[in-house]
Enzyme design. Structure first.
Site, mmCIF file in Angstrom:
data_model
loop_
_atom_site.group_PDB
_atom_site.id
_atom_site.type_symbol
_atom_site.label_atom_id
_atom_site.label_comp_id
_atom_site.label_asym_id
_atom_site.label_seq_id
_atom_site.Cartn_x
_atom_site.Cartn_y
_atom_site.Cartn_z
ATOM 1 N N CYS A 1 -4.527 32.655 86.181
ATOM 2 C CA CYS A 1 -3.504 33.396 85.457
ATOM 3 C C CYS A 1 -2.714 34.311 86.406
ATOM 4 O O CYS A 1 -2.257 33.872 87.451
ATOM 5 C CB CYS A 1 -4.164 34.163 84.310
ATOM 6 S SG CYS A 1 -3.046 34.701 83.007
ATOM 7 N N HIS A 2 -2.545 35.598 86.064
ATOM 8 C CA HIS A 2 -1.839 36.508 86.970
ATOM 9 C C HIS A 2 -2.627 36.744 88.261
ATOM 10 O O HIS A 2 -2.053 37.179 89.273
ATOM 11 C CB HIS A 2 -1.585 37.858 86.295
ATOM 12 C CG HIS A 2 -0.530 37.828 85.225
ATOM 13 N ND1 HIS A 2 -0.846 37.643 83.889
ATOM 14 C CD2 HIS A 2 0.818 37.947 85.285
ATOM 15 C CE1 HIS A 2 0.268 37.671 83.173
ATOM 16 N NE2 HIS A 2 1.299 37.843 83.989
ATOM 17 N N GLU B 1 5.115 34.298 80.199
ATOM 18 C CA GLU B 1 5.514 35.706 80.283
ATOM 19 C C GLU B 1 6.610 36.013 79.262
ATOM 20 O O GLU B 1 6.647 37.099 78.664
ATOM 21 C CB GLU B 1 5.991 36.044 81.698
ATOM 22 C CG GLU B 1 5.923 37.527 82.036
ATOM 23 C CD GLU B 1 4.489 38.044 82.126
ATOM 24 O OE1 GLU B 1 3.971 38.534 81.091
ATOM 25 O OE2 GLU B 1 3.890 37.973 83.212
#
Length: 227
Positions: free
Chosen positions: A135-136, A166
């Site tokens: 993910c991030h 996002e």
């Protein structure tokens, strides 16, 4: 003993809006559950060490599944991972067979330029180990450089949180940069699946997952790579 280093964020809030950030809990717990089931030890490190904030969204009733409850109810996990994470200076890279960058929005502030963590990750990799992220958390890969100063991920196949995801979050304008764009700008070959569906990419000893739904899959791919 096989051991994995899990990297967590210290960054607790957005800087442009009044909203908490931090670790997305399942990205640590669902990955760690796979490690636990295979008797693999883990340590937790963060850019500053110490306290790791948890994004309150990841503690919502619809997010607290059995695995999250198992870990969040465990005093040892809360103490080691969330209360007293290690500092990069505490880490000896040769102790670990793999590193895993867990996500959460906090990571986009304190992962990308952390050279200490980048160096640790590259040392693990150069020792024959595995670099993984979800993910991030994939923005932690931006701090890893080759010996000649080029980006480690240049030319590599990977995935990570997408621009579309996002946008669904309605946070496009509130993060300092978009993870997908940053990975591409660093020369990576970024692929993706539908928003919030499992997507894991394995490129040699680099393993990445697109979103929270991919954390378990990254753990399983790591297990496969370790054997």
């Amino acid at each position: 003993m096989t051991k994995v280093l899990i990297v967590l964020t210290n960054h607790e809030k957005f800087e442009t809006i009044n909203r908490a950030a931090g670790l997305w809990l399942s990205e640590a717990t669902h990955f760690n559950k796979v490690m636990k089931d295979h008797n693999i030890a883990v340590d937790y490190v963060s850019p500053q060490g110490g306290y790791v904030p948890v994004d309150p969204g990841s503690l919502a009733p619809d997010q607290l599944d059995d695995i999250n409850n198992e870990f969040y109810s465990d005093a040892e996990f809360r103490n080691q991972a969330l209360g007293h994470s290690l500092k990069p200076a505490d880490i000896t890279a040769s102790d670990y067979d793999a590193i895993y960058f867990a996500g959460g929005h906090g990571t986009v502030w304190d992962f990308p330029n952390n050279q200490e963590l980048g160096t640790i990750a590259k040392q693990i990799y150069d020792n024959g180990g595995i670099i993984s992220a979800v993910c991030h958390g994939v923005v932690g890969l931006l701090s890893i450089e080759n010996a000649d100063g080029t980006k480690f991920i240049n030319g590599k196949n990977l995935t990570g949180f997408t621009n579309e995801e996002e946008e669904i979050n309605q946070l496009t304008n509130d993060v300092p940069f978009l993870a997908e764009d940053a990975l591409k700008a660093a020369g990576a070959h970024h692929t993706k699946s539908d928003p919030y569906t499992k997507h894991v990419i394995v490129d040699g000893r680099l393993i990445t997952g697109q979103n929270p739904q991919s954390a378990k899959g990254v753990g399983e791919a790591l297990i496969d790579a370790l054997h």
